[in-house]
Design a protein around this motif. Structure first.
Motif, PDB file in Angstrom:
ATOM      1  N   VAL A 116      -2.623  31.275  33.804  1.00  0.00           N
ATOM      2  CA  VAL A 116      -2.303  32.030  32.590  1.00  0.00           C
ATOM      3  C   VAL A 116      -0.794  32.018  32.367  1.00  0.00           C
ATOM      4  CG1 VAL A 116      -4.318  33.548  32.718  1.00  0.00           C
ATOM      5  CG2 VAL A 116      -2.176  34.286  33.712  1.00  0.00           C
ATOM      6  N   ILE A 117      -0.448  32.140  31.108  1.00  0.00           N
ATOM      7  CA  ILE A 117       0.957  32.155  30.688  1.00  0.00           C
ATOM      8  C   ILE A 117       1.183  33.432  29.889  1.00  0.00           C
ATOM      9  CG2 ILE A 117       2.705  31.017  29.263  1.00  0.00           C
ATOM     10  CD1 ILE A 117       1.135  28.391  29.739  1.00  0.00           C
ATOM     11  N   GLY A 118       2.276  34.112  30.167  1.00  0.00           N
ATOM     12  CA  GLY A 118       2.626  35.314  29.422  1.00  0.00           C
ATOM     13  C   GLY A 118       3.718  35.016  28.412  1.00  0.00           C
ATOM     14  N   GLU A 119       3.561  35.556  27.224  1.00  0.00           N
ATOM     15  CA  GLU A 119       4.566  35.411  26.169  1.00  0.00           C
ATOM     16  C   GLU A 119       4.904  36.789  25.624  1.00  0.00           C
ATOM     17  OE1 GLU A 119       3.727  32.570  23.090  1.00  0.00           O
ATOM     18  OE2 GLU A 119       2.825  31.182  24.525  1.00  0.00           O
ATOM     19  N   LYS A 120       6.188  37.103  25.616  1.00  0.00           N
ATOM     20  CA  LYS A 120       6.659  38.401  25.126  1.00  0.00           C
ATOM     21  C   LYS A 120       6.503  38.460  23.610  1.00  0.00           C
ATOM     22  CE  LYS A 120       9.782  41.927  26.019  1.00  0.00           C
ATOM     23  NZ  LYS A 120       9.180  43.159  26.425  1.00  0.00           N
ATOM     24  N   LYS A 121       5.819  39.518  23.146  1.00  0.00           N
ATOM     25  CA  LYS A 121       5.645  39.767  21.709  1.00  0.00           C
ATOM     26  C   LYS A 121       5.997  41.227  21.474  1.00  0.00           C
ATOM     27  CE  LYS A 121       2.077  36.317  20.952  1.00  0.00           C
ATOM     28  NZ  LYS A 121       0.742  36.036  20.441  1.00  0.00           N
ATOM     29  N   GLY A 122       7.188  41.470  21.005  1.00  0.00           N
ATOM     30  CA  GLY A 122       7.641  42.845  20.819  1.00  0.00           C
ATOM     31  C   GLY A 122       7.814  43.516  22.167  1.00  0.00           C
ATOM     32  N   TYR A 123       7.157  44.655  22.331  1.00  0.00           N
ATOM     33  CA  TYR A 123       7.255  45.405  23.582  1.00  0.00           C
ATOM     34  C   TYR A 123       6.260  44.930  24.641  1.00  0.00           C
ATOM     35  CZ  TYR A 123      10.086  48.757  20.997  1.00  0.00           C
ATOM     36  OH  TYR A 123      11.065  49.346  20.258  1.00  0.00           O
ATOM     37  N   PHE A 124       5.341  44.077  24.253  1.00  0.00           N
ATOM     38  CA  PHE A 124       4.248  43.692  25.147  1.00  0.00           C
ATOM     39  C   PHE A 124       4.308  42.215  25.510  1.00  0.00           C
ATOM     40  CE2 PHE A 124       2.788  47.261  22.565  1.00  0.00           C
ATOM     41  CZ  PHE A 124       2.377  48.146  23.561  1.00  0.00           C
ATOM     42  N   VAL A 125       3.700  41.897  26.648  1.00  0.00           N
ATOM     43  CA  VAL A 125       3.517  40.503  27.050  1.00  0.00           C
ATOM     44  C   VAL A 125       2.046  40.179  26.822  1.00  0.00           C
ATOM     45  CG1 VAL A 125       3.610  38.843  28.943  1.00  0.00           C
ATOM     46  CG2 VAL A 125       5.350  40.628  28.774  1.00  0.00           C
ATOM     47  N   HIS A 126       1.816  39.153  26.025  1.00  0.00           N
ATOM     48  CA  HIS A 126       0.451  38.707  25.756  1.00  0.00           C
ATOM     49  C   HIS A 126       0.178  37.479  26.611  1.00  0.00           C
ATOM     50  CE1 HIS A 126      -0.647  41.146  22.143  1.00  0.00           C
ATOM     51  NE2 HIS A 126       0.636  41.451  22.308  1.00  0.00           N
ATOM     52  N   TYR A 127      -0.993  37.461  27.218  1.00  0.00           N
ATOM     53  CA  TYR A 127      -1.364  36.386  28.133  1.00  0.00           C
ATOM     54  C   TYR A 127      -2.411  35.489  27.500  1.00  0.00           C
ATOM     55  CZ  TYR A 127       1.174  39.063  31.548  1.00  0.00           C
ATOM     56  OH  TYR A 127       2.179  39.720  32.207  1.00  0.00           O
ATOM     57  N   HIS A 128      -2.306  34.195  27.800  1.00  0.00           N
ATOM     58  CA  HIS A 128      -3.309  33.236  27.357  1.00  0.00           C
ATOM     59  C   HIS A 128      -3.515  32.188  28.457  1.00  0.00           C
ATOM     60  CE1 HIS A 128       0.489  31.344  26.068  1.00  0.00           C
ATOM     61  NE2 HIS A 128      -0.142  30.206  26.294  1.00  0.00           N
ATOM     62  N   ILE A 129      -4.600  31.451  28.346  1.00  0.00           N
ATOM     63  CA  ILE A 129      -4.946  30.431  29.328  1.00  0.00           C
ATOM     64  C   ILE A 129      -3.997  29.241  29.183  1.00  0.00           C
ATOM     65  CG2 ILE A 129      -6.739  28.754  30.003  1.00  0.00           C
ATOM     66  CD1 ILE A 129      -7.498  31.571  30.758  1.00  0.00           C
ATOM     67  N   ASN A 130      -3.556  28.711  30.316  1.00  0.00           N
ATOM     68  CA  ASN A 130      -2.785  27.478  30.334  1.00  0.00           C
ATOM     69  C   ASN A 130      -3.795  26.328  30.293  1.00  0.00           C
ATOM     70  OD1 ASN A 130      -1.330  25.189  30.972  1.00  0.00           O
ATOM     71  ND2 ASN A 130      -0.042  26.214  32.472  1.00  0.00           N
ATOM     72  N   GLU A 131      -3.965  25.721  29.141  1.00  0.00           N
ATOM     73  CA  GLU A 131      -4.987  24.691  28.935  1.00  0.00           C
ATOM     74  C   GLU A 131      -4.768  23.471  29.838  1.00  0.00           C
ATOM     75  OE1 GLU A 131      -7.730  25.039  27.228  1.00  0.00           O
ATOM     76  OE2 GLU A 131      -7.198  26.973  26.361  1.00  0.00           O
ATOM     77  N   GLU A 132      -3.520  23.152  30.122  1.00  0.00           N
ATOM     78  CA  GLU A 132      -3.221  22.007  30.979  1.00  0.00           C
ATOM     79  C   GLU A 132      -3.751  22.250  32.398  1.00  0.00           C
ATOM     80  OE1 GLU A 132       0.801  20.043  32.705  1.00  0.00           O
ATOM     81  OE2 GLU A 132       0.751  20.365  30.533  1.00  0.00           O
ATOM     82  N   THR A 133      -3.491  23.425  32.936  1.00  0.00           N
ATOM     83  CA  THR A 133      -3.980  23.766  34.273  1.00  0.00           C
ATOM     84  C   THR A 133      -5.499  23.840  34.280  1.00  0.00           C
ATOM     85  OG1 THR A 133      -1.968  24.969  34.806  1.00  0.00           O
ATOM     86  CG2 THR A 133      -3.909  25.498  36.113  1.00  0.00           C
ATOM     87  N   LEU A 134      -6.078  24.422  33.237  1.00  0.00           N
ATOM     88  CA  LEU A 134      -7.530  24.523  33.144  1.00  0.00           C
ATOM     89  C   LEU A 134      -8.173  23.138  33.184  1.00  0.00           C
ATOM     90  CD1 LEU A 134      -9.861  26.567  32.802  1.00  0.00           C
ATOM     91  CD2 LEU A 134      -9.645  26.209  30.335  1.00  0.00           C
ATOM     92  N   SER A 135      -7.607  22.185  32.459  1.00  0.00           N
ATOM     93  CA  SER A 135      -8.122  20.812  32.455  1.00  0.00           C
ATOM     94  C   SER A 135      -7.993  20.170  33.830  1.00  0.00           C
ATOM     95  CB  SER A 135      -7.381  19.967  31.419  1.00  0.00           C
ATOM     96  OG  SER A 135      -7.634  20.442  30.128  1.00  0.00           O
TER      97      SER A 135
END
Length: 95
Positions: free
Chosen positions: A57-76
């Motif tokens: 997973v990768i975290g990206e800062k959006k305002g006050y929060f960090v939103h996480y999403h799947i790292n598609e490259e690692t998943l593959s």
């Protein structure tokens, strides 16, 4: 085999599997994950640390929060490793 063992160790926890399932379709912050899964923010943070360390997973800062999403490259990459582990060998030596 070390890589496969590490992958399955990361995936061996039901909460982490549920986090991955939620993140497949959308990015979410710790608060949202905790709400959906009915666990504490601290528990989610610990699981996310393991998933981040594994680069799943990768975290990206959006305002006050960090939103996480799947790292598609690692998943593959993990998908290929898992398929190869369970794939029957076709070499003559195995007959």
């Amino acid at each position: 085999m070390d890589k496969a063992a590490r992958i399955f160790k990361v995936l061996s926890d039901e909460t982490r599997l549920r986090i991955i399932d939620l993140l497949k379709n959308q990015s979410l912050c710790v608060n949202a994950l905790a709400h959906f899964l009915g666990v504490t923010n601290a528990a989610i943070s610990q699981h996310l640390r393991i998933l981040r360390d594994a680069n799943l997973v990768i975290g990206e800062k959006k305002g006050y929060f960090v939103h996480y999403h799947i790292n598609e490259e690692t998943l593959s990459e993990w998908e290929v490793i898992a398929k190869n582990l369970f794939k029957k060998s076709t070499s003559k030596e195995d007959e």
